[in-house]
Enzyme design. Structure first.
Site, short mmCIF file in Angstrom:
data_model
loop_
_atom_site.label_atom_id
_atom_site.label_comp_id
_atom_site.label_asym_id
_atom_site.label_seq_id
_atom_site.Cartn_x
_atom_site.Cartn_y
_atom_site.Cartn_z
N GLY A 17 4.03 7.96 -1.27
CA GLY A 17 3.17 6.84 -1.61
C GLY A 17 1.87 7.16 -0.99
O GLY A 17 1.87 7.60 0.15
N ASN A 118 7.48 11.35 6.55
CA ASN A 118 8.74 12.10 7.15
C ASN A 118 9.32 13.09 6.31
O ASN A 118 9.49 14.28 6.80
CB ASN A 118 9.70 11.02 7.55
CG ASN A 118 9.29 9.67 8.08
OD1 ASN A 118 8.66 8.83 7.38
ND2 ASN A 118 9.68 9.49 9.63
N THR A 146 1.23 8.00 6.41
CA THR A 146 2.30 6.93 5.78
C THR A 146 1.69 5.55 6.39
O THR A 146 1.52 5.33 7.57
CB THR A 146 3.59 7.33 6.34
OG1 THR A 146 4.55 6.06 6.07
CG2 THR A 146 3.73 7.46 7.91
N ASP A 148 3.81 3.05 6.65
CA ASP A 148 4.85 2.62 7.51
C ASP A 148 4.70 2.77 8.78
O ASP A 148 5.61 2.29 9.60
CB ASP A 148 6.10 3.08 6.97
CG ASP A 148 6.62 2.85 5.54
OD1 ASP A 148 6.29 1.59 5.25
OD2 ASP A 148 7.21 3.49 4.89
N GLY A 195 7.86 -1.78 4.30
CA GLY A 195 8.47 -1.44 5.58
C GLY A 195 10.03 -1.32 5.44
O GLY A 195 10.59 -2.38 5.32
N GLU A 251 10.22 -5.71 3.61
CA GLU A 251 11.00 -5.32 2.48
C GLU A 251 12.48 -4.76 3.05
O GLU A 251 13.36 -4.95 2.29
CB GLU A 251 10.37 -4.19 1.56
CG GLU A 251 10.08 -2.83 2.31
CD GLU A 251 9.81 -1.77 1.45
OE1 GLU A 251 9.59 -2.13 0.22
OE2 GLU A 251 9.05 -0.66 1.78
N ARG A 304 -1.85 -1.15 -0.01
CA ARG A 304 -1.74 0.18 0.41
C ARG A 304 -2.99 1.07 -0.29
O ARG A 304 -3.37 2.09 0.17
CB ARG A 304 -0.63 1.17 0.00
CG ARG A 304 -0.54 1.67 -1.12
CD ARG A 304 0.81 2.06 -1.40
NE ARG A 304 1.02 2.99 -2.71
CZ ARG A 304 2.40 3.32 -3.16
NH1 ARG A 304 3.11 3.19 -2.51
NH2 ARG A 304 1.94 4.12 -4.27
#
Length: 423
Positions: A17, A118, A146, A148, A195, A251, A304
């Site tokens: 993303g 990751n 990221t 996140d 998340g 989420e 984002r």
């Protein structure tokens, strides 16, 4: 790894993303590479991420002007295209990795830069291993990205600070809206944020609240199993005390048995459960049990991609990490990732550190328990001290005719010279 000092080309790809600042990393990388023509020939970008390398669909960034490359710093999205595509294990699917080396050899690529999270760091690590096994000189560097904020060995991840600024701003503004109408209309507002396993974005929503009566009143983290009775009691108390209740939910919220409240029953390209709609699930629960009228919001891609509200800290760090990736490669480093090292909270200060890709790959950094309040429904002062610098400062993009003026690159393809490869 790239011992010979003759110029060789570089490969750069964006993965997963995208964010409001991933192009700032691309900008830092390409601008830095252009300052070293004696070491780096051209920078080729993978069209749609690593898929571009596998299919030999490379973009020649040398066709882009210095001015347009500079404009990447202000442009959201992924300028070269990204993908959700994870290379499988090295032993079981060696053919894909060998194809990468074949493409790199065909186009004289001696530097591999992979910009992602990751799974992307795992790919970069595997490529670095294979290049060594095959004796192909390739400097492999991962670049963190990221929203996140869940990569280890970096204090923060590019993309997160801007999302954090957006969701905190949205919660504060929406909270004022709901408070205005609560006496005769909506009393419950729920905002669902990204998340899956880590609640960093949910925590950032908490920055909007500077007093007990200010929204968000409750935060629901994936690190804290959802307890329905305790949650509903807190909602009821908030409405009685303040007239309304504003809630931010991740989420990835799940129950005590680990079941996601919003599991759609499908999987994405990485094999992860696809989530969506937990905000509505929580809001409807409140309606069913307590009878309050609700509204819920899903910022989704908006959170984002909101470059117009990007954090200055985030933009500067994203650019610096792109630049650092090239500098590390030129210094002979291999199989590493540059990261952010916080050296002080007040005033905030940071520098670039370096981590081994093998220590980053497939590792998720969750919210530490000391960042979450004892009751599990909000953030602590320690968490605020961590988050506050990451949303600091404005970096407003240039505008034209009242709208942000973002760049669209030409993205001219490099001529193919190998046989077709199907992904």
């Amino acid at each position: 790894m790239n011992a010979a000092h003759r110029p060789t080309n570089a490969f750069y790809a964006q993965s997963g993303g995208v964010t409001a600042v991933i192009n700032a990393s691309a900008c830092g990388l390409i601008e830095t590479a252009r300052r070293h023509p004696d070491r780096i020939g051209k920078v080729f970008a993978g069209r749609n991420g690593i898929i571009g390398a596998l299919t030999e669909d490379l973009i020649d960034t040398s066709h882009e002007s210095d001015a347009d490359i500079a404009r990447l710093r202000h442009t959201p999205g992924g300028a070269f295209g990204s993908c959700r595509y994870k290379l499988k294990g090295l032993d079981q699917h060696r053919v894909q990795y060998e194809r990468l080396i074949e493409v790199f050899r065909a186009h004289d690529i001696g530097y591999f830069f992979y910009n992602g999270g990751n799974d992307s760091m795992d790919t970069a690590w595997k490529v670095s291993q294979l290049s060594e096994t095959m004796g192909y000189p390739l400097a492999c560097i991962g670049i963190p990205k990221t929203v996140d904020n869940d990569l280890p060995h970096t204090d923060s991840c590019p993309g997160f600070g801007s999302v954090a600024k957006y969701v905190a701003t949205s919660m504060r503004e929406a909270g004022l809206d709901v408070a205005s109408m609560a006496a005769t209309s909506t009393k419950i507002f729920v905002m669902e944020v990204m998340g899956r396993h880590a609640g960093w974005i949910t925590a950032a929503c908490g920055l909007a609240s500077e007093a007990a009566d200010e929204p968000p009143h409750l935060l629901l983290f994936p690190e804290i199993p959802f307890a329905e009775a305790a949650f509903l009691a807190r909602v009821e108390d908030c409405v009685k005390r303040f007239g309304y209740c504003a809630i931010a939910v991740s989420e990835g919220l799940h129950d005590a048995d680990g079941r996601f409240l919003s599991d759609m029953g499908t999987r994405d390209a990485f094999g992860h459960a696809q989530l969506g709609g937990v905000g509505q699930v929580v809001a409807q629960l409140i309606r069913d049990r307590l009878g309050y009228k609700y509204h819920w919001a899903l910022p989704d891609y908006l959170q984002r991609s909101a470059r117009h509200l990007a954090s200055k800290t985030d933009v500067e760090q994203a650019y610096a990490l792109g630049r650092a990736a090239v500098e590390l490669a030129l210094a002979g480093r291999h199989g590493v990732m540059p990261g952010i090292v916080r050296t002080a909270d007040a005033p905030y200060a940071w520098e670039i550190g370096v981590a081994e890709l093998k220590d980053v790959a497939n590792v998720e950094r969750k919210m530490p328990r000391e960042f979450i309040s004892a009751d599990g429904f909000h953030i602590t002062d320690r968490c605020r001290a961590y988050l506050a610098p990451l949303i600091a400062g404005e970096d407003v993009p240039p505008s034209r005719n009242g709208l942000p003026d973002y760049v669209r690159l030409k993205n001219i393809a490099v001529p193919r010279c190998l046989e077709v490869f199907t992904v």
